[in-house]
Scaffold this motif. Structure first.
Motif, short mmCIF file in Angstrom:
data_model
loop_
_atom_site.label_atom_id
_atom_site.label_comp_id
_atom_site.label_asym_id
_atom_site.label_seq_id
_atom_site.Cartn_x
_atom_site.Cartn_y
_atom_site.Cartn_z
N ALA A 1 83.54 104.90 -26.44
CA ALA A 1 82.85 104.91 -27.86
C ALA A 1 81.91 103.65 -27.74
O ALA A 1 82.31 102.49 -26.83
CB ALA A 1 83.82 104.50 -28.83
N PRO A 2 80.83 103.58 -28.46
CA PRO A 2 79.92 102.45 -28.39
C PRO A 2 80.05 101.34 -29.26
O PRO A 2 80.05 100.02 -29.19
CB PRO A 2 78.69 102.91 -28.80
N PRO B 1 76.64 97.74 -30.86
CA PRO B 1 76.89 98.61 -29.85
C PRO B 1 76.78 98.31 -28.60
O PRO B 1 76.16 97.57 -28.14
CB PRO B 1 75.93 99.50 -30.25
N VAL B 2 77.67 98.59 -27.85
CA VAL B 2 77.89 97.72 -26.30
C VAL B 2 76.27 98.09 -25.67
O VAL B 2 75.95 97.31 -24.88
CB VAL B 2 78.85 98.66 -25.58
N TYR B 3 75.86 99.35 -25.96
CA TYR B 3 74.59 99.53 -24.72
C TYR B 3 73.59 98.54 -25.45
O TYR B 3 72.26 98.67 -24.82
CB TYR B 3 74.19 100.87 -24.76
N TYR B 4 73.64 98.09 -26.65
CA TYR B 4 72.37 96.97 -26.95
C TYR B 4 72.51 96.06 -26.08
O TYR B 4 71.56 95.17 -26.20
CB TYR B 4 72.88 96.79 -28.60
N LEU B 5 73.43 95.44 -25.45
CA LEU B 5 73.58 94.14 -24.83
C LEU B 5 72.87 94.08 -23.83
O LEU B 5 72.57 95.25 -23.10
CB LEU B 5 75.21 93.96 -24.40
N PRO B 6 72.14 92.83 -23.56
CA PRO B 6 71.20 92.83 -22.46
C PRO B 6 71.46 93.38 -21.15
O PRO B 6 70.78 93.98 -20.37
CB PRO B 6 70.70 91.27 -22.64
N TYR B 7 73.00 93.04 -20.77
CA TYR B 7 73.33 93.50 -19.41
C TYR B 7 73.25 95.07 -19.39
O TYR B 7 72.91 95.82 -18.18
CB TYR B 7 74.73 93.20 -19.02
N TYR B 8 73.90 95.59 -20.39
CA TYR B 8 73.47 97.19 -20.67
C TYR B 8 72.15 97.73 -20.55
O TYR B 8 71.91 98.81 -19.91
CB TYR B 8 74.48 97.66 -21.55
N LYS B 9 71.22 97.03 -21.22
CA LYS B 9 69.81 97.43 -20.91
C LYS B 9 69.43 97.08 -19.67
O LYS B 9 68.59 98.03 -19.15
CB LYS B 9 68.81 96.50 -21.84
N GLY C 1 69.86 100.48 -17.59
CA GLY C 1 69.16 101.59 -18.26
C GLY C 1 69.44 102.30 -19.49
O GLY C 1 68.67 103.12 -19.95
N TYR C 2 70.56 101.46 -20.18
CA TYR C 2 70.63 102.14 -21.27
C TYR C 2 69.80 101.62 -22.48
O TYR C 2 69.25 100.73 -22.57
CB TYR C 2 72.27 101.67 -21.62
N GLY D 1 69.17 104.50 -29.44
CA GLY D 1 68.81 105.86 -29.89
C GLY D 1 69.86 106.76 -29.19
O GLY D 1 69.57 108.22 -29.69
N ILE D 2 70.76 106.46 -28.73
CA ILE D 2 71.64 107.61 -27.99
C ILE D 2 72.78 107.85 -28.91
O ILE D 2 73.48 108.73 -28.49
CB ILE D 2 71.99 106.95 -26.61
N CYS D 3 73.05 106.83 -29.94
CA CYS D 3 74.18 107.14 -30.56
C CYS D 3 73.91 106.76 -32.12
O CYS D 3 74.17 105.77 -32.56
CB CYS D 3 75.65 106.36 -30.27
#
Length: 386
Positions: free
Chosen positions: A80-81, A329-337, A340-341, A344-346
């Motif tokens: 989950a995000p 949301p986890v994929y907002y975090l700079p490391y996840y960016k 390549g995340y 808009g995905i969730c």
């Protein structure tokens, strides 16, 4: 006069807990001794699992579970995000790729239909997160896992003491991980636990938390050496808990039912107070779940307010209400960016993030504290309606 600050969460340590720790400090064992085994046995019995493995923290628990599940390079794990980063980081630690499936807009938990949409030939496991303490739809998640031969690792950092269809969380899936951070249901300072009913997974978890080293004669290659002998069978970590921590955990576990009952009382009072408050949506609870209420999250109906979430948040903080936001949301975090995340995905998770606020909820809250939170939130929201 400004009222005292009420944090969103806080541990409850009493004299019995303190004495339990003092007794260990006066004993022969401070690290991995008899209290570790006792805590594991009592915890496994409480949740209804065959085995429990103490570990240094909730993140280490997730890491160990991914290792035991055989997550490796190129494997995909769906999670989950709306969670703390550890729920996804654990996959990266093992060389895998976290895949984020959107949440159910009512329960805020991972949506089983969204899980199904993200399954590929590389998918190896699912990590459902019991957000705020409300169990996910485990019946559907297990159905998907059986269909595609996937391992299920429940992230129950929020859900100790919760039930799903009459079963305790911790007794249902391949593995379940828990956290004992001070804001959780019970605390050991830092610490965690993994439960399983599969012996093979249990043995892998024991190895991983202690350098990959064992003295277990059943597992040794050379069974002829003396009692001093040990072997390193894999590359593990030092993720052990101490007897000091486990003594505290045993003492806290005795009070868990009381702690959860009080959390449920406070949540029920909030539900009653806010159910007709214009501008606020209270948490939805599924009939087949019994949340342990780690968090109480209100969702602001921003279209009815003349200010945004940030302004409401700051107004509450100014009035000494210790609000928080769980989670970015986890994929907002700079490391996840950087991996390549992208946004808009969730959709549901992103919409929830923009409007959610966590308000104080912990067992030691006095009734006057609860009423103070209610009055302050009602005043702030009503004063900012359009």
């Amino acid at each position: 006069m400004k009222k005292k600050f009420i944090p969103y969460g806080k541990q409850w340590i009493d004299e019995e807990d303190i004495q339990a720790v003092v007794d260990v400090l006066r004993s022969d064992y401070l690290t991995t001794g008899h209290k570790v085994e006792e805590f594991e046995e009592k915890f496994a019995e409480y949740v209804g699992a065959k085995y429990a493995v103490t570990i240094s923290n909730g993140t280490a628990a997730l890491h160990a579970a991914c290792y035991a599940a055989g997550i490796g390079d190129g494997d995909e794990v769906i999670t989950a995000p709306i969670t703390f980063a550890a729920s996804a980081n654990c996959v990266l630690y093992c060389g895998g790729k976290p895949v984020f499936a959107d949440i159910d807009p009512k329960t805020y938990n991972i949506d089983s239909e969204e899980i199904r949409k993200h399954i590929t030939s590389k998918t190896k496991a699912i990590i459902p997160v019991h957000f705020t303490g409300q169990p996910c739809d485990m019946k559907e998640i297990h159905k998907i896992a059986e269909e595609y031969n996937l391992t299920v690792i429940e992230d129950a950092a929020h859900a100790l003491g919760a039930q799903y269809q009459g079963k305790n969380i911790g007794s249902i899936s391949d593995m379940t991980t828990f956290s004992f951070h001070p804001v959780k249901h019970i605390t050991t300072g830092e610490g965690g636990m993994i439960t399983t009913s599969q012996k093979e997974l249990y043995e892998k978890l024991l190895l991983f938390r202690s350098h990959g080293i064992t003295r277990n004669k059943e597992l040794l290659h050379n069974k002829e050496e003396g009692p001093w002998y040990y072997e390193q069978l894999d590359l593990g970590y030092n993720y052990r808990m101490t007897d000091i921590q486990c003594a505290l955990g045993i003492s806290q576990l005795r009070k868990l039912d009381k702690f959860v009952a009080r959390r449920r009382e406070i949540a029920a009072r909030y539900n009653e107070a806010f159910k007709n408050l214009e501008g606020v949506t209270v948490p939805y609870q599924k009939e087949d779940t019994n949340s342990s209420w780690h968090l109480y999250v209100i969702k602001l109906e921003l279209e009815k307010l003349k200010v945004g979430r940030k302004e409401i948040f700051n107004l509450l903080k100014e009035k000494n209400i210790g609000v928080n936001v769980h989670y970015i949301p986890v994929y907002y975090l700079p490391y996840y960016k950087s991996l390549g995340y992208q946004k808009g995905i969730c959709y549901n998770a992103e919409n929830l993030y923009e409007s959610m606020i966590t308000i104080p909820l912990f067992p030691r809250m006095r009734s006057e504290d609860v009423e103070n939170v209610i009055t302050t939130i009602c005043d702030v929201v009503n004063n900012n309606l359009i």
